[in-house]
Write a protein that holds these residues in place. Sequence first.
Motif, mmCIF file in Angstrom:
data_model
loop_
_atom_site.group_PDB
_atom_site.id
_atom_site.type_symbol
_atom_site.label_atom_id
_atom_site.label_comp_id
_atom_site.label_asym_id
_atom_site.label_seq_id
_atom_site.Cartn_x
_atom_site.Cartn_y
_atom_site.Cartn_z
ATOM 1 N N SER A 53 -11.120 9.440 6.501
ATOM 2 C CA SER A 53 -12.265 8.540 6.553
ATOM 3 C C SER A 53 -13.197 8.938 7.699
ATOM 4 N N ASP A 54 -14.513 8.820 7.468
ATOM 5 C CA ASP A 54 -15.477 9.072 8.531
ATOM 6 C C ASP A 54 -15.884 7.771 9.228
ATOM 7 N N SER A 55 -15.127 6.708 8.983
ATOM 8 C CA SER A 55 -15.387 5.407 9.602
ATOM 9 C C SER A 55 -14.259 5.067 10.569
ATOM 10 N N LEU A 56 -14.589 4.855 11.829
ATOM 11 C CA LEU A 56 -13.572 4.470 12.802
ATOM 12 C C LEU A 56 -12.947 3.133 12.413
ATOM 13 N N GLU A 57 -13.748 2.227 11.891
ATOM 14 C CA GLU A 57 -13.222 0.921 11.488
ATOM 15 C C GLU A 57 -12.161 1.080 10.402
ATOM 16 N N GLU A 58 -12.387 1.990 9.455
ATOM 17 C CA GLU A 58 -11.404 2.223 8.408
ATOM 18 C C GLU A 58 -10.138 2.854 8.961
ATOM 19 N N LYS A 59 -10.291 3.794 9.874
ATOM 20 C CA LYS A 59 -9.126 4.433 10.475
ATOM 21 C C LYS A 59 -8.240 3.413 11.192
ATOM 22 N N LEU A 60 -8.880 2.424 11.807
ATOM 23 C CA LEU A 60 -8.156 1.474 12.651
ATOM 24 C C LEU A 60 -7.841 0.166 11.946
ATOM 25 N N ARG A 61 -8.211 0.048 10.663
ATOM 26 C CA ARG A 61 -7.985 -1.205 9.945
ATOM 27 C C ARG A 61 -6.490 -1.411 9.701
ATOM 28 N N PRO A 62 -5.929 -2.521 10.175
ATOM 29 C CA PRO A 62 -4.492 -2.768 9.977
ATOM 30 C C PRO A 62 -4.156 -2.934 8.494
ATOM 31 N N VAL A 63 -2.925 -2.598 8.168
ATOM 32 C CA VAL A 63 -2.411 -2.806 6.815
ATOM 33 C C VAL A 63 -1.534 -4.050 6.847
ATOM 34 N N GLU A 64 -1.907 -5.038 6.071
ATOM 35 C CA GLU A 64 -1.182 -6.311 6.084
ATOM 36 C C GLU A 64 -0.064 -6.355 5.038
ATOM 37 N N GLU A 65 -0.198 -5.545 3.994
ATOM 38 C CA GLU A 65 0.768 -5.595 2.890
ATOM 39 C C GLU A 65 1.932 -4.630 3.135
ATOM 40 N N PRO A 66 3.051 -4.793 2.441
ATOM 41 C CA PRO A 66 4.184 -3.866 2.595
ATOM 42 C C PRO A 66 3.813 -2.463 2.108
ATOM 43 N N PHE A 67 4.422 -1.466 2.729
ATOM 44 C CA PHE A 67 4.205 -0.080 2.315
ATOM 45 C C PHE A 67 5.188 0.291 1.207
ATOM 46 N N THR A 68 4.724 1.161 0.311
ATOM 47 C CA THR A 68 5.573 1.779 -0.696
ATOM 48 C C THR A 68 5.428 3.288 -0.575
ATOM 49 N N ASP A 69 6.412 4.005 -1.106
ATOM 50 C CA ASP A 69 6.373 5.472 -1.034
ATOM 51 C C ASP A 69 6.776 6.063 -2.381
ATOM 52 N N MET B 200 0.837 -1.202 0.000
ATOM 53 C CA MET B 200 0.000 0.000 0.000
ATOM 54 C C MET B 200 0.867 1.245 0.000
ATOM 55 N N GLU B 201 0.481 2.237 -0.780
ATOM 56 C CA GLU B 201 1.181 3.521 -0.759
ATOM 57 C C GLU B 201 0.958 4.223 0.593
ATOM 58 N N ILE B 202 2.030 4.782 1.135
ATOM 59 C CA ILE B 202 1.932 5.487 2.412
ATOM 60 C C ILE B 202 0.879 6.594 2.335
ATOM 61 N N ARG B 203 0.856 7.312 1.226
ATOM 62 C CA ARG B 203 -0.118 8.403 1.114
ATOM 63 C C ARG B 203 -1.559 7.875 1.207
ATOM 64 N N HIS B 204 -1.831 6.760 0.566
ATOM 65 C CA HIS B 204 -3.182 6.212 0.606
ATOM 66 C C HIS B 204 -3.557 5.839 2.039
ATOM 67 N N PHE B 205 -2.626 5.238 2.755
ATOM 68 C CA PHE B 205 -2.865 4.890 4.159
ATOM 69 C C PHE B 205 -3.135 6.143 4.989
ATOM 70 N N ALA B 206 -2.308 7.165 4.806
ATOM 71 C CA ALA B 206 -2.489 8.401 5.566
ATOM 72 C C ALA B 206 -3.836 9.048 5.264
ATOM 73 N N GLU B 207 -4.235 9.044 4.012
ATOM 74 C CA GLU B 207 -5.540 9.610 3.636
ATOM 75 C C GLU B 207 -6.676 8.823 4.279
ATOM 76 N N ARG B 208 -6.539 7.512 4.313
ATOM 77 C CA ARG B 208 -7.589 6.689 4.928
ATOM 78 C C ARG B 208 -7.723 7.003 6.411
ATOM 79 N N VAL B 209 -6.595 7.136 7.099
ATOM 80 C CA VAL B 209 -6.625 7.432 8.532
ATOM 81 C C VAL B 209 -7.184 8.822 8.797
ATOM 82 N N LEU B 210 -6.746 9.796 8.022
ATOM 83 C CA LEU B 210 -7.095 11.178 8.323
ATOM 84 C C LEU B 210 -8.462 11.581 7.786
#
Length: 267
Positions: free
Chosen positions: A13-29, A1-11
Amino acid sequence: MEIRHFAERVLLSDSLEEKLRPVEEPFTDEHPGDPLRVEEPTRPANLQFAPRRSAPSMPHPLSFKDQQKRAVAHHIMANHELQALEVMAYMLLAFPEAPTEFRLGMTTVMADEQRHTRMHQVRGAALGIKFGDLPVNCYIWKKALSFENELDYLAGLPLTFEGRNLDHTIEFETFFLEAGDPKSAAMMRQIHKDEIGHVSFGIEWLRKMKAPGDSDWEAFCKHLHWPLRPFKAKGDTFQDEARRAAGLSDEFIQQLRESGPDTGVDE
């Protein structure tokens, strides 16, 4: 997963579940994108920041025999952890030019913050209060809006808020044990161990990024914005060994121990 996509999801998203969903795949930047700053994180309706002083204060430890008071404590700490997670996402989006190694390290810390939020969420619910049942404050988030660079972040969050938590986690472990709640106490001990790693990340990158010639302490003080100051980086029960385990020097630890409300930072 791209780091930016993860950051956008956390910041954003209006879903707490999405904010807290773990990332299982390696990060790319590979695509950090353009700088993005927001005034507030997007949150579900029941976790919107409340007006000043309308959120409950931390109950007094002597009240922790009351299960409801312990649930309130977990609710407050869940919001602290969620704010820290959102601030980290904010930093990744606001400063996309930061070194990839730094950004990857942030994602590791963020996984801990996700887990800590879930831990408090689950324990609070078990004690009778679901996360979002009470108003929540925005204290940590508001302080992050003054961060002008990565060093401000390192001084303000890992070395102040998480540094203070080296003490608070042990204090709350004791409070919960005295209240007859070993499950909550064990949680605090686990979070304490994780916080050592977070403070270690902070001091490692402060040393890499600070101005040549500045000591660790000088760089730390220089990059705090009022009302944050060194005094805010410690609790009532000062944990010397945890700070050494995190990599803080004996000189830094001693200066922090001796710091008072007016030490090291001009308003």
